[in-house]
Design a protein around this motif. Structure first.
Motif, PDB file in Angstrom:
ATOM      1  N   GLN A  41       0.821  -1.203   0.000  1.00  0.00           N
ATOM      2  CA  GLN A  41       0.000   0.000   0.000  1.00  0.00           C
ATOM      3  C   GLN A  41       0.862   1.263   0.000  1.00  0.00           C
ATOM      4  O   GLN A  41       0.501   2.262  -0.620  1.00  0.00           O
ATOM      5  CB  GLN A  41      -0.932  -0.007   1.213  1.00  0.00           C
ATOM      6  CG  GLN A  41      -2.008   1.069   1.175  1.00  0.00           C
ATOM      7  CD  GLN A  41      -3.103   0.835   2.211  1.00  0.00           C
ATOM      8  OE1 GLN A  41      -3.347  -0.281   2.646  1.00  0.00           O
ATOM      9  NE2 GLN A  41      -3.758   1.907   2.620  1.00  0.00           N
ATOM     10  N   ILE A  74     -14.030   0.029   5.392  1.00  0.00           N
ATOM     11  CA  ILE A  74     -13.251   1.262   5.564  1.00  0.00           C
ATOM     12  C   ILE A  74     -14.203   2.449   5.738  1.00  0.00           C
ATOM     13  O   ILE A  74     -13.991   3.329   6.581  1.00  0.00           O
ATOM     14  CB  ILE A  74     -12.311   1.475   4.357  1.00  0.00           C
ATOM     15  CG1 ILE A  74     -11.183   0.456   4.388  1.00  0.00           C
ATOM     16  CG2 ILE A  74     -11.732   2.894   4.368  1.00  0.00           C
ATOM     17  CD1 ILE A  74     -10.377   0.406   3.109  1.00  0.00           C
ATOM     18  N   GLY A  79     -12.638   5.921   7.860  1.00  0.00           N
ATOM     19  CA  GLY A  79     -11.273   6.185   7.418  1.00  0.00           C
ATOM     20  C   GLY A  79     -10.203   5.921   8.447  1.00  0.00           C
ATOM     21  O   GLY A  79      -9.016   6.147   8.175  1.00  0.00           O
ATOM     22  N   SER A  82      -7.637   0.965   7.063  1.00  0.00           N
ATOM     23  CA  SER A  82      -7.431   0.947   5.611  1.00  0.00           C
ATOM     24  C   SER A  82      -7.443  -0.485   5.106  1.00  0.00           C
ATOM     25  O   SER A  82      -7.679  -1.431   5.858  1.00  0.00           O
ATOM     26  CB  SER A  82      -6.107   1.641   5.265  1.00  0.00           C
ATOM     27  OG  SER A  82      -5.018   0.913   5.804  1.00  0.00           O
TER      28      SER A  82
END
Length: 336
Positions: A41, A74, A79, A82
């Motif tokens: 990521q 998510i 938020g 992740s």
């Protein structure tokens, strides 16, 4: 139809210690996998969002279930979490459940039930060793759907080998295959193609339910999985293409040494199973040989349209074959 032995002769300490060893192996794997997801990521911050938004390359774009599930979670976390967090969570749940299902299948095999206590411990030790082996290899070219696919094969195999309720087997197989169509459809399509062929040509010896359940379940499961894949390819993601150096057919590419080395190391236990498995080592003749047949179909598919070095592709079938691999190895060790 035959009957599978119940879990017996497996002492409580044997079950308890094997559970905690499996739990620790899965926990260690999940911890390592989390950091691999984190690295991926960090290197490509938009990579998972690209797939979640339907803008990714084929064939990854057609495997939407795990990524979409993470995307919705998510949002629910506002938020704070992740993709890497939910992928690791999914891997933990799916790999732990897969391990326990396969252990349960091993405990029901005639070879295990009829073995003495020392041989049973040997077989559990071999199972734990192979579990570590496949957990490790699943991190090579890691993908978030690998253990969801493994859980699908393990659950389907368990339904065929340990469940006596016709309704549960039928609706379980069909329902799982519908879900699997959105995870990775080819796993379900080839599993049920093998089940259909075996039952049609060899009958239901070794199964706990009859042909009137297995044939319709295999036909409907194959149809649903194939239809879902067709809709994903042609209706939902018609613009997804094979990008970079990816090709539809990889057979010639797979002949190179870079592809063959990890493939040959990884596939060795499966090849041993193919060469040494016998009826008494299988989980009932029907389920055990059906899984062997499905794994052969999937192996051919893998080396034809997938990269041989991406060995995690075959983890779902190699993992489900472990009871047969273990019993074949144990017989050989005991004979020696």
């Amino acid at each position: 139809m035959d009957t599978m032995p119940d879990v017996k002769n497996a002492s409580k300490p044997m079950l308890r210690y094997s559970f905690w060893i499996i739990f620790m192996l899965v926990a260690a794997f999940t911890f390592r996998g989390y950091w691999d997801y984190s690295t991926a990521q960090r290197l490509d911050p938009q990579g998972w969002d690209t797939l979640a938004n339907g803008m990714g390359d084929a064939p990854a774009q057609y495997r939407v279930a795990v990524i979409d599930a993470a995307k919705h979670l998510i949002k629910l976390s506002h938020g704070h979490l992740s993709y890497r967090h939910f992928f690791a969570l999914f891997d933990f749940i799916a790999s732990l459940c897969s391990c326990l299902l396969i252990r349960g299948i091993l405990l029901r095999t005639p070879s295990f039930v009829q073995a003495d206590k020392l041989s049973q411990y040997l077989r559990l030790a071999l199972l734990l060793g192979l579990t570590s082996y496949y957990l490790y290899w699943s991190l090579w070219y890691q993908r978030p759907e690998t253990w969801a696919c493994t859980l699908y094969v393990a659950l389907s195999f368990y339904l065929l080998s340990a469940v006596r309720s016709p309704g549960l087997v039928f609706f379980g197989l069909v329902g799982l295959s519908i879900v699997q169509g959105f995870v990775r459809a080819d796993v379900a399509i080839l599993f049920h193609f093998a089940l259909f062929l075996y039952v049609l040509l060899r009958g239901t010896s070794g199964f706990l339910v009859g042909k009137g359940v297995l044939l319709p379940a295999s036909i409907l499961s194959g149809i649903f999985s194939t239809a879902i894949l067709w809709v994903l390819i042609h209706k939902i993601f018609p613009n997804a293409v094979y990008g970079g150096d990816k090709k539809v057919f990889e057979l010639l590419t797979n002949l190179g040494p870079g592809q063959l080395v990890p493939f040959l190391i990884f596939i060795a236990p499966t090849v041993y199973t193919y060469l040494n498995d016998k009826a008494e080592g299988a989980v009932g003749k029907g389920p055990g040989f059906t899984l062997l047949l499905a794994s052969v179909f999937y192996l051919i598919s893998w080396v034809t349209v997938g990269r041989a070095q991406e060995v995690r592709i075959f983890v779902p079938y190699a993992f489900a074959l472990m009871p047969q691999t273990v019993n074949a190895l144990a017989r050989r060790l005991e004979l020696d």
